[in-house]
Design a protein around this motif. Structure first.
Motif, PDB file in Angstrom:
ATOM      1  N   ILE A   1     -21.154 -29.217  32.418  1.00 17.93           N
ATOM      2  CA  ILE A   1     -21.820 -29.056  31.128  1.00 17.93           C
ATOM      3  C   ILE A   1     -21.972 -27.575  30.795  1.00 17.93           C
ATOM      4  O   ILE A   1     -21.786 -27.155  29.634  1.00 17.93           O
ATOM      5  N   ALA A   2     -22.298 -26.767  31.783  1.00 18.59           N
ATOM      6  CA  ALA A   2     -22.447 -25.327  31.557  1.00 18.59           C
ATOM      7  C   ALA A   2     -21.121 -24.700  31.136  1.00 18.59           C
ATOM      8  O   ALA A   2     -21.071 -23.884  30.205  1.00 18.59           O
ATOM      9  N   ARG A   3     -20.030 -25.073  31.828  1.00 15.45           N
ATOM     10  CA  ARG A   3     -18.701 -24.574  31.433  1.00 15.45           C
ATOM     11  C   ARG A   3     -18.365 -25.013  30.014  1.00 15.45           C
ATOM     12  O   ARG A   3     -17.833 -24.241  29.202  1.00 15.45           O
ATOM     13  N   TYR A   4     -18.644 -26.264  29.756  1.00 11.74           N
ATOM     14  CA  TYR A   4     -18.391 -26.849  28.434  1.00 11.74           C
ATOM     15  C   TYR A   4     -19.110 -26.045  27.348  1.00 11.74           C
ATOM     16  O   TYR A   4     -18.530 -25.683  26.317  1.00 11.74           O
ATOM     17  N   GLY A   5     -20.367 -25.739  27.587  1.00  9.90           N
ATOM     18  CA  GLY A   5     -21.136 -24.981  26.612  1.00  9.90           C
ATOM     19  C   GLY A   5     -20.566 -23.592  26.391  1.00  9.90           C
ATOM     20  O   GLY A   5     -20.458 -23.125  25.241  1.00  9.90           O
TER      21      GLY A   5
ATOM     22  N   VAL B   1     -12.811 -22.969  10.068  1.00 10.20           N
ATOM     23  CA  VAL B   1     -12.618 -24.362  10.487  1.00 10.20           C
ATOM     24  C   VAL B   1     -13.846 -24.814  11.269  1.00 10.20           C
ATOM     25  O   VAL B   1     -14.350 -24.093  12.130  1.00 10.20           O
ATOM     26  N   GLU B   2     -14.323 -26.017  10.979  1.00 11.44           N
ATOM     27  CA  GLU B   2     -15.430 -26.607  11.721  1.00 11.44           C
ATOM     28  C   GLU B   2     -14.899 -27.283  12.978  1.00 11.44           C
ATOM     29  O   GLU B   2     -13.823 -27.873  12.965  1.00 11.44           O
ATOM     30  N   LEU B   3     -15.670 -27.219  14.062  1.00  8.98           N
ATOM     31  CA  LEU B   3     -15.328 -27.910  15.309  1.00  8.98           C
ATOM     32  C   LEU B   3     -16.313 -29.045  15.541  1.00  8.98           C
ATOM     33  O   LEU B   3     -17.487 -28.956  15.177  1.00  8.98           O
ATOM     34  N   THR B   4     -15.838 -30.113  16.156  1.00  6.34           N
ATOM     35  CA  THR B   4     -16.702 -31.238  16.494  1.00  6.34           C
ATOM     36  C   THR B   4     -16.542 -31.612  17.959  1.00  6.34           C
ATOM     37  O   THR B   4     -15.488 -31.395  18.568  1.00  6.34           O
ATOM     38  N   ILE B   5     -17.622 -32.191  18.513  1.00  6.43           N
ATOM     39  CA  ILE B   5     -17.576 -32.809  19.836  1.00  6.43           C
ATOM     40  C   ILE B   5     -18.039 -34.254  19.680  1.00  6.43           C
ATOM     41  O   ILE B   5     -18.868 -34.556  18.838  1.00  6.43           O
ATOM     42  N   GLU B   6     -17.487 -35.148  20.502  1.00 10.08           N
ATOM     43  CA  GLU B   6     -17.695 -36.584  20.287  1.00 10.08           C
ATOM     44  C   GLU B   6     -18.052 -37.298  21.584  1.00 10.08           C
ATOM     45  O   GLU B   6     -17.271 -37.263  22.547  1.00 10.08           O
ATOM     46  N   PRO B   7     -19.190 -37.982  21.634  1.00  9.88           N
ATOM     47  CA  PRO B   7     -19.448 -38.888  22.754  1.00  9.88           C
ATOM     48  C   PRO B   7     -18.484 -40.078  22.703  1.00  9.88           C
ATOM     49  O   PRO B   7     -18.264 -40.662  21.637  1.00  9.88           O
ATOM     50  N   ILE B   8     -17.929 -40.444  23.847  1.00 10.76           N
ATOM     51  CA  ILE B   8     -16.950 -41.526  23.939  1.00 10.76           C
ATOM     52  C   ILE B   8     -17.413 -42.532  24.987  1.00 10.76           C
ATOM     53  O   ILE B   8     -17.871 -42.155  26.069  1.00 10.76           O
ATOM     54  N   ASN B   9     -17.280 -43.811  24.660  1.00  5.20           N
ATOM     55  CA  ASN B   9     -17.835 -44.838  25.548  1.00  5.20           C
ATOM     56  C   ASN B   9     -17.037 -44.955  26.853  1.00  5.20           C
ATOM     57  O   ASN B   9     -15.821 -44.729  26.877  1.00  5.20           O
ATOM     58  N   PRO B  10     -17.718 -45.326  27.951  1.00  4.55           N
ATOM     59  CA  PRO B  10     -17.057 -45.386  29.262  1.00  4.55           C
ATOM     60  C   PRO B  10     -16.180 -46.612  29.455  1.00  4.55           C
ATOM     61  O   PRO B  10     -15.441 -46.675  30.447  1.00  4.55           O
ATOM     62  N   PHE B  11     -16.233 -47.580  28.544  1.00  6.51           N
ATOM     63  CA  PHE B  11     -15.347 -48.737  28.659  1.00  6.51           C
ATOM     64  C   PHE B  11     -13.916 -48.351  28.277  1.00  6.51           C
ATOM     65  O   PHE B  11     -12.955 -48.743  28.927  1.00  6.51           O
ATOM     66  N   ASP B  12     -13.788 -47.557  27.218  1.00  9.02           N
ATOM     67  CA  ASP B  12     -12.473 -47.090  26.776  1.00  9.02           C
ATOM     68  C   ASP B  12     -11.998 -45.879  27.576  1.00  9.02           C
ATOM     69  O   ASP B  12     -10.799 -45.714  27.796  1.00  9.02           O
ATOM     70  N   MET B  13     -12.932 -45.025  27.973  1.00 13.65           N
ATOM     71  CA  MET B  13     -12.552 -43.775  28.635  1.00 13.65           C
ATOM     72  C   MET B  13     -13.513 -43.503  29.792  1.00 13.65           C
ATOM     73  O   MET B  13     -14.441 -42.703  29.679  1.00 13.65           O
ATOM     74  N   PRO B  14     -13.285 -44.150  30.919  1.00 15.59           N
ATOM     75  CA  PRO B  14     -14.168 -43.941  32.068  1.00 15.59           C
ATOM     76  C   PRO B  14     -14.198 -42.466  32.490  1.00 15.59           C
ATOM     77  O   PRO B  14     -13.187 -41.761  32.413  1.00 15.59           O
TER      78      PRO B  14
ATOM     79  N   TYR C   1     -15.465 -39.930  31.079  1.00 19.20           N
ATOM     80  CA  TYR C   1     -15.537 -38.883  30.070  1.00 19.20           C
ATOM     81  C   TYR C   1     -16.901 -38.196  30.164  1.00 19.20           C
ATOM     82  O   TYR C   1     -17.928 -38.855  30.350  1.00 19.20           O
ATOM     83  N   LEU C   2     -16.910 -36.888  30.035  1.00 20.93           N
ATOM     84  CA  LEU C   2     -18.133 -36.123  30.288  1.00 20.93           C
ATOM     85  C   LEU C   2     -19.264 -36.479  29.337  1.00 20.93           C
ATOM     86  O   LEU C   2     -20.429 -36.550  29.742  1.00 20.93           O
ATOM     87  N   LEU C   3     -18.940 -36.724  28.088  1.00 22.67           N
ATOM     88  CA  LEU C   3     -19.952 -36.876  27.040  1.00 22.67           C
ATOM     89  C   LEU C   3     -19.983 -38.323  26.566  1.00 22.67           C
ATOM     90  O   LEU C   3     -18.988 -38.825  26.048  1.00 22.67           O
ATOM     91  N   LYS C   4     -21.137 -38.986  26.734  1.00 22.28           N
ATOM     92  CA  LYS C   4     -21.218 -40.410  26.410  1.00 22.28           C
ATOM     93  C   LYS C   4     -22.261 -40.742  25.342  1.00 22.28           C
ATOM     94  O   LYS C   4     -22.126 -41.749  24.663  1.00 22.28           O
ATOM     95  N   ARG C   5     -23.299 -39.935  25.206  1.00 17.28           N
ATOM     96  CA  ARG C   5     -24.432 -40.297  24.364  1.00 17.28           C
ATOM     97  C   ARG C   5     -24.653 -39.274  23.241  1.00 17.28           C
ATOM     98  O   ARG C   5     -24.353 -38.092  23.399  1.00 17.28           O
ATOM     99  N   GLN C   6     -25.228 -39.761  22.146  1.00 17.06           N
ATOM    100  CA  GLN C   6     -25.519 -38.885  21.018  1.00 17.06           C
ATOM    101  C   GLN C   6     -26.510 -37.785  21.397  1.00 17.06           C
ATOM    102  O   GLN C   6     -26.335 -36.623  21.006  1.00 17.06           O
ATOM    103  N   ASP C   7     -27.558 -38.122  22.148  1.00 23.11           N
ATOM    104  CA  ASP C   7     -28.552 -37.094  22.462  1.00 23.11           C
ATOM    105  C   ASP C   7     -27.951 -35.969  23.296  1.00 23.11           C
ATOM    106  O   ASP C   7     -28.322 -34.802  23.136  1.00 23.11           O
ATOM    107  N   GLU C   8     -26.991 -36.305  24.178  1.00 19.92           N
ATOM    108  CA  GLU C   8     -26.321 -35.268  24.965  1.00 19.92           C
ATOM    109  C   GLU C   8     -25.551 -34.314  24.054  1.00 19.92           C
ATOM    110  O   GLU C   8     -25.634 -33.087  24.197  1.00 19.92           O
ATOM    111  N   ALA C   9     -24.804 -34.877  23.127  1.00 23.03           N
ATOM    112  CA  ALA C   9     -23.992 -34.047  22.232  1.00 23.03           C
ATOM    113  C   ALA C   9     -24.863 -33.187  21.333  1.00 23.03           C
ATOM    114  O   ALA C   9     -24.594 -31.992  21.128  1.00 23.03           O
ATOM    115  N   HIS C  10     -25.922 -33.777  20.797  1.00 26.45           N
ATOM    116  CA  HIS C  10     -26.792 -33.020  19.899  1.00 26.45           C
ATOM    117  C   HIS C  10     -27.524 -31.905  20.634  1.00 26.45           C
ATOM    118  O   HIS C  10     -27.744 -30.823  20.069  1.00 26.45           O
TER     119      HIS C  10
END
Length: 272
Positions: free
Chosen positions: A119-123, A138-151, A153-162
């Protein structure tokens, strides 16, 4: 009023890529988005979009070796040079294309890896990327992705991304709130829209049915409620983003085509 973008990597797969732009226009979309367009000459993509009077809402930055299972470089240890190259390539392509935003994938967390270090590297890398994006407009976005489709994946929840976006504090770094992923992980996507859109940190929405990732009008997602909430809050706050249609058409055969599954979108258009 809501603006919808057809995801050309998911929709109209019965057609060649550039012809998908024409089909999106014919079906009433105002914009398009896609995953990784880098094999297509940017001038061909741009000219076709401009000819149809559409906008490019979003593209993804190169994710590393997709065929080998990589799903982004932003948090991976030892991959900073490749990450920076991917951002520079994405921003150059987006600028030439006129794309409004670039989605930066976080990457997978290896088994046994230190999540806090990732997470620190990511930031750190996102902070640098946002600075480059600001220079390119250009605007950049980051997206939480569910673990069923993408086991893994670092980011899963909205609160983490925000929390990450708030901590970095770059005006052009936003959260991409995919209603499909959100519903699968956290449930009640309508409540999530009402919680997060007013913060000013949501840059883009995507939609698909739950759990099969087909048209939104089948499955557990309250798509009407979610879109109504986005429309209501957008009207109140002046938010002017897009809703990307990133789903696998259940009727996406050559014989019938993606358009046959768009009754849900036509019904919305008829009310406006």
């Amino acid at each position: 009023m809501l603006r919808f973008a057809a995801n050309l990597s998911f929709l109209y797969q019965e057609l060649p890529f550039l012809a998908r732009i024409d089909a999106a226009k014919a079906d009433g979309f105002e914009g398009v988005e896609c995953l990784f367009p880098y094999d297509l000459p940017v001038a061909e993509f741009r000219d076709r979009v401009e000819d149809q009077g559409l906008r490019v809402a979003l593209i993804n930055a190169p994710p590393g070796d997709w065929a080998a299972g990589e799903r982004g470089l932003a948090s991976l240890e030892g991959r900073e040079p490749e990450f920076r190259d991917s951002i520079e390539r994405a921003l150059a392509y987006a600028s030439a294309l006129g794309a409004e935003r670039v989605h930066v994938m976080a990457g997978l967390l290896p088994a046994g890896a230190d999540r806090e270090a990732a997470i620190a590297r990511y930031g750190r890398r996102l902070r640098w990327a946002a600075e480059q994006g600001a220079q390119a407009g250009v605007e950049l976005t980051i997206e939480p992705i569910n673990p069923f489709d993408m086991p893994d994946y670092l980011l899963k929840r909205q609160d983490e991304a925000h929390a990450i976006v708030e901590r970095i504090g770059a005006p052009n770094l936003k959260v991409q709130l995919d209603l499909y992923h959100c519903e699968r992980v956290e449930g009640d996507a309508v409540a999530q829209v009402r919680r997060w859109l007013p913060t000013g940190r949501v840059g883009h929405f995507q939609i698909a049915g739950v759990p099969d990732r087909q048209e939104p009008d089948q499955g557990a997602l309250d798509w009407r409620g979610a879109l109504a909430a986005i429309d209501e809050i957008s009207t109140a706050t002046g938010w002017e983003g897009w809703v990307g249609c990133e789903y696998r058409p259940r009727r996406g055969s050559v014989e019938r085509g993606t358009s046959h599954g768009l009754a849900w979108l036509r019904a919305l258009a008829s009310k406006n």
